[in-house]
Design a protein around this motif. Structure first.
Motif, PDB file in Angstrom:
ATOM      1  N   LEU A 149       0.821  -1.220   0.000  1.00 42.34           N
ATOM      2  CA  LEU A 149       0.000   0.000   0.000  1.00 42.34           C
ATOM      3  C   LEU A 149       0.850   1.262   0.000  1.00 42.34           C
ATOM      4  O   LEU A 149       0.589   2.204  -0.763  1.00 42.34           O
ATOM      5  CB  LEU A 149      -0.928  -0.015   1.214  1.00 42.34           C
ATOM      6  N   ARG A 150       1.875   1.280   0.838  1.00 47.78           N
ATOM      7  CA  ARG A 150       2.697   2.497   0.950  1.00 47.78           C
ATOM      8  C   ARG A 150       3.590   2.675  -0.267  1.00 47.78           C
ATOM      9  O   ARG A 150       3.813   3.800  -0.730  1.00 47.78           O
ATOM     10  CB  ARG A 150       3.532   2.453   2.222  1.00 47.78           C
ATOM     11  N   THR A 151       4.120   1.583  -0.791  1.00 52.36           N
ATOM     12  CA  THR A 151       4.972   1.678  -1.978  1.00 52.36           C
ATOM     13  C   THR A 151       4.173   2.179  -3.179  1.00 52.36           C
ATOM     14  O   THR A 151       4.720   2.833  -4.078  1.00 52.36           O
ATOM     15  CB  THR A 151       5.608   0.312  -2.294  1.00 52.36           C
ATOM     16  N   ALA A 152       2.883   1.869  -3.196  1.00 56.81           N
ATOM     17  CA  ALA A 152       2.029   2.356  -4.287  1.00 56.81           C
ATOM     18  C   ALA A 152       1.895   3.866  -4.259  1.00 56.81           C
ATOM     19  O   ALA A 152       1.548   4.478  -5.278  1.00 56.81           O
ATOM     20  CB  ALA A 152       0.648   1.715  -4.190  1.00 56.81           C
ATOM     21  N   GLY A 153       2.171   4.485  -3.103  1.00 59.37           N
ATOM     22  CA  GLY A 153       2.068   5.934  -2.996  1.00 59.37           C
ATOM     23  C   GLY A 153       0.848   6.416  -2.239  1.00 59.37           C
ATOM     24  O   GLY A 153       0.581   7.628  -2.209  1.00 59.37           O
ATOM     25  N   LEU A 154       0.108   5.477  -1.617  1.00 66.99           N
ATOM     26  CA  LEU A 154      -1.064   5.904  -0.860  1.00 66.99           C
ATOM     27  C   LEU A 154      -0.633   6.664   0.389  1.00 66.99           C
ATOM     28  O   LEU A 154       0.378   6.336   1.011  1.00 66.99           O
ATOM     29  CB  LEU A 154      -1.884   4.678  -0.435  1.00 66.99           C
ATOM     30  N   PRO A 155      -1.377   7.691   0.771  1.00 61.30           N
ATOM     31  CA  PRO A 155      -1.062   8.411   2.009  1.00 61.30           C
ATOM     32  C   PRO A 155      -1.083   7.452   3.197  1.00 61.30           C
ATOM     33  O   PRO A 155      -1.838   6.479   3.213  1.00 61.30           O
ATOM     34  CB  PRO A 155      -2.190   9.455   2.101  1.00 61.30           C
ATOM     35  N   LEU A 248      -9.408   3.376  -3.381  1.00 65.17           N
ATOM     36  CA  LEU A 248      -8.056   3.635  -2.881  1.00 65.17           C
ATOM     37  C   LEU A 248      -7.220   4.379  -3.915  1.00 65.17           C
ATOM     38  O   LEU A 248      -6.456   5.289  -3.581  1.00 65.17           O
ATOM     39  CB  LEU A 248      -7.378   2.304  -2.520  1.00 65.17           C
ATOM     40  N   ALA A 249      -7.385   4.005  -5.187  1.00 65.41           N
ATOM     41  CA  ALA A 249      -6.600   4.646  -6.245  1.00 65.41           C
ATOM     42  C   ALA A 249      -6.895   6.137  -6.346  1.00 65.41           C
ATOM     43  O   ALA A 249      -6.031   6.919  -6.778  1.00 65.41           O
ATOM     44  CB  ALA A 249      -6.878   3.971  -7.583  1.00 65.41           C
ATOM     45  N   PRO A 253      -1.504  10.476  -5.725  1.00 59.38           N
ATOM     46  CA  PRO A 253      -1.230  11.823  -6.256  1.00 59.38           C
ATOM     47  C   PRO A 253      -1.555  11.975  -7.727  1.00 59.38           C
ATOM     48  O   PRO A 253      -2.091  12.993  -8.155  1.00 59.38           O
ATOM     49  CB  PRO A 253       0.273  11.997  -5.988  1.00 59.38           C
ATOM     50  N   ASP A 254      -1.261  10.938  -8.542  1.00 55.91           N
ATOM     51  CA  ASP A 254      -1.499  11.076  -9.974  1.00 55.91           C
ATOM     52  C   ASP A 254      -2.963  10.907 -10.338  1.00 55.91           C
ATOM     53  O   ASP A 254      -3.347  11.103 -11.487  1.00 55.91           O
ATOM     54  CB  ASP A 254      -0.655  10.081 -10.772  1.00 55.91           C
ATOM     55  N   ALA A 255      -3.822  10.539  -9.360  1.00 51.15           N
ATOM     56  CA  ALA A 255      -5.251  10.415  -9.663  1.00 51.15           C
ATOM     57  C   ALA A 255      -5.844  11.770 -10.013  1.00 51.15           C
ATOM     58  O   ALA A 255      -6.800  11.868 -10.792  1.00 51.15           O
ATOM     59  CB  ALA A 255      -5.995   9.814  -8.469  1.00 51.15           C
ATOM     60  N   ARG A 256      -5.291  12.851  -9.474  1.00 52.11           N
ATOM     61  CA  ARG A 256      -5.817  14.178  -9.748  1.00 52.11           C
ATOM     62  C   ARG A 256      -5.510  14.640 -11.179  1.00 52.11           C
ATOM     63  O   ARG A 256      -6.162  15.512 -11.717  1.00 52.11           O
ATOM     64  CB  ARG A 256      -5.241  15.177  -8.748  1.00 52.11           C
ATOM     65  N   THR A 257      -4.500  14.027 -11.788  1.00 53.98           N
ATOM     66  CA  THR A 257      -4.143  14.406 -13.156  1.00 53.98           C
ATOM     67  C   THR A 257      -4.812  13.526 -14.195  1.00 53.98           C
ATOM     68  O   THR A 257      -4.640  13.729 -15.391  1.00 53.98           O
ATOM     69  CB  THR A 257      -2.608  14.315 -13.342  1.00 53.98           C
TER      70      THR A 257
END
Length: 270
Positions: A149-155, A248-249, A253-257
């Motif tokens: 989860l953390r490696t994926a970039g989730l807060p 979760l996705a 961060p890149d979900a906003r783009t």
């Protein structure tokens, strides 16, 4: 008795050396030493036959042909035994190296294999719901799961909650499907007259009922009548899991783009 039988000599008396020879000891098979592993194996046998409500230390001892007190030299209580059974659920499970490009697919694989392990034993989902994985034996599993989860970039806040969310989803889904399956099995074997119809019959009745509702008052129930109740547990599990993963996705961060956060193949829907 005829004369021939009377003339037949009887067996000779034992010789002196045979009288002095000690009788051959009666051999008994060696008893397999009792161990935690054997106790857990026996507990699973009882669980599969009688379910969690029928699982007792007395039943486990009976299956091992030992006294109940003998079990307590290896397990401290029934709850301790249930914890050992829960730990056994994760034996041999190898967690993948976290891959930020495939984190969703790694979680799909984990959830599907977890569901299969729970389905392998009757009422195992109930045991899983009552125990947390924060034991010395299971902490490496938890660490690896959080690493995905953390490696994926989730807060961090989301990663911390996601682990419990996914585990609860797996446990509760399996609890539901095994309850219905148990009810269907009872119906099939005629165990009780009031058990009711099996799931396929209930599903068809619900679809028919929803479709018959007045469209003016229940347009959405009518429109979704054929989709809300399905007989494919695999499909329902995958769709529910996909809803969680896509949620979760949205925290990446890149979900906003608008960048696609994962290349894993989602389950087919519809």
């Amino acid at each position: 008795m005829n004369d021939a039988a009377a003339d037949t000599p009887g067996p000779p008396p034992p010789t002196p050396w045979e009288r002095r020879r000690p009788s051959r000891p009666r051999l008994t098979p060696a008893r397999t030493p009792l161990s935690r592993e054997r106790i857990v194996d026996a507990a699973f046998d009882v669980l599969d036959r009688q379910g969690l409500d029928g699982l007792s230390m007395r039943q486990v001892a009976s299956g091992l042909d030992v006294t109940v007190s003998a079990l307590y030299a290896h397990v401290s209580s029934k709850d301790d035994l249930l914890q050992l059974m829960y730990n056994r659920l994760f034996e041999g499970v190898e967690m993948p190296e976290p891959d930020p490009g495939r984190w969703q697919q790694q979680l799909r694989d984990y959830a599907r294999s977890g569901r299969r392990r729970l389905l392998a034993h009757r009422d195992m989902a109930r045991i899983s719901m009552a125990h947390v994985p924060f034991t010395a034996e299971l902490l490496p599993q938890v660490e690896s799961f959080l690493g995905i989860l953390r490696t994926a970039g989730l807060p961090d806040r989301i990663a911390a909650e996601a682990g419990d969310l996914i585990s609860t989803y797996i446990d509760s889904f399996v609890m539901g499907e095994t309850m219905w399956q148990g009810r269907a099995d009872r119906d099939e074997h005629g165990a009780s007259a009031d058990a009711g119809p099996d799931w396929s019959e209930i599903a068809e009745e619900m679809r028919t009922y929803f479709a018959s509702l007045p469209e003016r008052d229940f347009p959405h129930l009518r429109a979704l009548a054929g989709l809300m109740v399905t007989e494919s547990a695999d499909e329902r599990f995958d769709i529910g899991l996909e809803i969680i993963l896509r949620g979760l996705a949205s925290y990446l961060p890149d979900a906003r783009t608008g960048t696609a956060p994962d290349d894993g193949e989602p389950p087919r829907v519809g």
